[in-house]
Motif scaffolding. Structure first.
Motif, PDB file in Angstrom:
ATOM      1  N   TYR A 295     -11.980  -7.738  -3.025  1.00 36.08           N
ATOM      2  CA  TYR A 295     -12.008  -9.188  -2.874  1.00 36.08           C
ATOM      3  C   TYR A 295     -12.752  -9.652  -1.637  1.00 36.08           C
ATOM      4  N   LEU A 296     -13.342  -8.724  -0.897  1.00 36.17           N
ATOM      5  CA  LEU A 296     -14.249  -9.101   0.170  1.00 36.17           C
ATOM      6  C   LEU A 296     -15.560  -9.565  -0.443  1.00 36.17           C
ATOM      7  N   ALA A 297     -16.386 -10.218   0.341  1.00 35.22           N
ATOM      8  CA  ALA A 297     -17.680 -10.683  -0.160  1.00 35.22           C
ATOM      9  C   ALA A 297     -18.779 -10.124   0.753  1.00 35.22           C
ATOM     10  N   PRO A 298     -19.561  -9.156   0.281  1.00 30.91           N
ATOM     11  CA  PRO A 298     -19.457  -8.509  -1.042  1.00 30.91           C
ATOM     12  C   PRO A 298     -18.284  -7.529  -1.086  1.00 30.91           C
ATOM     13  N   GLY A 299     -17.924  -7.128  -2.317  1.00 28.29           N
ATOM     14  CA  GLY A 299     -16.861  -6.139  -2.475  1.00 28.29           C
ATOM     15  C   GLY A 299     -17.192  -4.865  -1.711  1.00 28.29           C
ATOM     16  N   LEU A 300     -16.173  -4.276  -1.109  1.00 29.36           N
ATOM     17  CA  LEU A 300     -16.365  -3.101  -0.252  1.00 29.36           C
ATOM     18  C   LEU A 300     -16.391  -1.816  -1.071  1.00 29.36           C
ATOM     19  N   THR A 301     -17.486  -1.074  -0.970  1.00 23.57           N
ATOM     20  CA  THR A 301     -17.526   0.282  -1.508  1.00 23.57           C
ATOM     21  C   THR A 301     -16.564   1.140  -0.683  1.00 23.57           C
ATOM     22  N   SER A 302     -15.696   1.885  -1.367  1.00 24.41           N
ATOM     23  CA  SER A 302     -14.680   2.632  -0.629  1.00 24.41           C
ATOM     24  C   SER A 302     -14.247   3.865  -1.418  1.00 24.41           C
ATOM     25  N   VAL A 303     -13.734   4.844  -0.700  1.00 24.63           N
ATOM     26  CA  VAL A 303     -13.216   6.065  -1.315  1.00 24.63           C
ATOM     27  C   VAL A 303     -11.755   5.828  -1.680  1.00 24.63           C
ATOM     28  N   ARG A 304     -11.464   5.852  -2.972  1.00 28.19           N
ATOM     29  CA  ARG A 304     -10.093   5.659  -3.450  1.00 28.19           C
ATOM     30  C   ARG A 304      -9.328   6.975  -3.295  1.00 28.19           C
ATOM     31  N   LEU A 305      -8.143   6.903  -2.698  1.00 27.01           N
ATOM     32  CA  LEU A 305      -7.338   8.090  -2.421  1.00 27.01           C
ATOM     33  C   LEU A 305      -6.135   8.134  -3.362  1.00 27.01           C
ATOM     34  N   PRO A 306      -5.938   9.244  -4.078  1.00 27.37           N
ATOM     35  CA  PRO A 306      -4.866   9.333  -5.086  1.00 27.37           C
ATOM     36  C   PRO A 306      -3.494   9.582  -4.467  1.00 27.37           C
ATOM     37  N   ALA A 307      -2.958   8.566  -3.799  1.00 30.21           N
ATOM     38  CA  ALA A 307      -1.686   8.715  -3.084  1.00 30.21           C
ATOM     39  C   ALA A 307      -0.548   9.099  -4.017  1.00 30.21           C
ATOM     40  N   GLU A 308      -0.531   8.514  -5.219  1.00 24.60           N
ATOM     41  CA  GLU A 308       0.555   8.806  -6.151  1.00 24.60           C
ATOM     42  C   GLU A 308       0.530  10.270  -6.586  1.00 24.60           C
ATOM     43  N   GLN A 309      -0.651  10.804  -6.844  1.00 28.72           N
ATOM     44  CA  GLN A 309      -0.752  12.213  -7.218  1.00 28.72           C
ATOM     45  C   GLN A 309      -0.308  13.118  -6.083  1.00 28.72           C
ATOM     46  N   VAL A 310      -0.700  12.771  -4.867  1.00 31.80           N
ATOM     47  CA  VAL A 310      -0.308  13.569  -3.704  1.00 31.80           C
ATOM     48  C   VAL A 310       1.205  13.576  -3.560  1.00 31.80           C
ATOM     49  N   GLY A 311       1.836  12.390  -3.662  1.00 28.17           N
ATOM     50  CA  GLY A 311       3.282  12.307  -3.504  1.00 28.17           C
ATOM     51  C   GLY A 311       4.036  13.108  -4.539  1.00 28.17           C
ATOM     52  N   ALA A 312       3.653  12.946  -5.808  1.00 29.94           N
ATOM     53  CA  ALA A 312       4.345  13.664  -6.885  1.00 29.94           C
ATOM     54  C   ALA A 312       4.139  15.172  -6.769  1.00 29.94           C
TER      55      ALA A 312
END
Length: 359
Positions: A295-312
């Protein structure tokens, strides 16, 4: 007035006309009970308001049925998502969670070890304050199984479940270079922790692979206050102050890899105030893919981190360790890849503010 009596397994058995042993096996999910009978018993247990007696179960099993979880700060979106996954997965496996927050403070971490020993937790999931390890060795020597989460302590003979930060930073840096940038910057945290070291290593590996000359690279460390208990884990303010100076010097066609999305907020503000156009003359890539990134302008390219997978996965690894306590099974090192989500901040265009991105 008499207090309401707790519903027991015997109450359910009497109601459905079966033995207590059958009811117990059905509610525990064990075999030798048909699915129709199991469903009927569970429905009756719900109707009567049956709640398993965790303390009694702990006494029977000789376990506290509790997992200790030590994290740095729950306001970090990665850890808040991970905690939810730990709680959900632990609940499925019959474990409660004892949460302790260290705030990147070694003294708080020592208190966390004391708390877990007092409560007699069966195992611990730990995001450590680095680099001290002796207190963790003492906890393990006392019989508490332990799994490191997200951060590594190579000196400790311990399982690790986390993110492949080196690979993620490597791929993010290659993406920046592929946009045609001529000057490359790294804005990273100043903490001496394994996740930062891995991202820096990945950044430099990509530069070396592409033959980027040293004079085209600049590395800056953002001073953090995460050791103070009254601050958030990442403060955009520190990155903003640094980026104010950077915005005046960065040449067009530059690329900036930022160690976390909160620092990227500071970069966005500083560059906007300086009249510099992110996504056009300057490319920016963050880490974390926090909810605000799209929702930033422009949208921020970012590395998505799989927190849910790590936790489980961390819970599964710890419970497996608890189940074979004392065995000499090899220590596991489980890492999940980050996912680069490309948006307008690194594509030299001006997308809609709420561009959901693509992988």
């Amino acid at each position: 007035m008499n207090s309401p009596r707790r519903v027991t397994l015997q109450d359910i058995a009497t109601s459905v006309g079966l033995s207590v042993n059958t009811v117990s096996r059905a509610l525990a999910g064990k075999s030798a009970v048909s699915e129709a009978t199991r469903a009927m018993i569970k429905a009756e247990a719900d109707r009567l308001g049956y709640v398993p007696n965790t303390m009694a179960r702990s006494l029977v099993l000789g376990q506290a049925m509790t997992i200790g979880v030590v994290i740095t700060n729950p306001s970090n979106p990665f850890y808040s998502r991970m905690i939810s996954a730990v709680e959900q997965r632990g609940s499925v496996l019959g474990y409660s969670m004892l949460l302790v927050v260290s705030e990147e403070n070694h003294t708080n971490e020592l208190r966390a070890v004391d708390s877990m020993r007092r409560w007699g937790v069966d195992g611990a999931l730990v995001v450590p304050v680095q680099p001290e390890v002796e207190h963790w060795r003492r906890l393990m020597a006392a019989g508490t199984e332990m799994v490191l989460v997200n951060r590594d302590l190579p000196e400790l003979d311990c399982d690790l479940v986390g993110i492949d930060y080196e690979r993620s930073a490597y791929e993010a840096t290659l993406h920046l270079l592929d946009t045609g940038v001529e000057q490359v910057y790294l804005l990273e945290e100043d903490l001496q922790i394994s996740t930062v070291r891995a991202r820096v290593d990945g950044f430099h590996r990509a530069l070396a692979e592409r033959g980027v000359p040293p004079e085209s690279v600049r590395e800056l460390r953002v001073p953090t206050r995460r050791r103070a208990a009254n601050t958030l884990p990442w403060e955009p303010a520190e990155a903003y102050e640094l980026a104010q100076h950077l915005a005046a010097d960065v040449p067009p066609r530059s690329g900036i890899l930022v160690g976390n999305d909160s620092f990227a907020l500071g970069v966005y503000r500083a560059f906007s105030e300086a009249g510099r156009v992110i996504g056009d003359e300057v490319a920016v890539v963050g880490f974390g893919d926090h909810p605000f990134a799209a929702y930033l302008a422009p949208g921020l390219t970012s590395v998505r981190l799989p927190a849910e997978q790590v936790g489980a996965a961390a819970v599964d690894q710890l419970v497996a360790r608890i189940g074979r306590r004392g065995s000499a099974a090899p220590r596991a090192r489980i890492s999940f890849p980050g996912d680069l989500v490309v948006r307008g901040s690194s594509t030299h265009r001006q997308p809609a503010a709420a561009d959901p991105g693509s992988s």
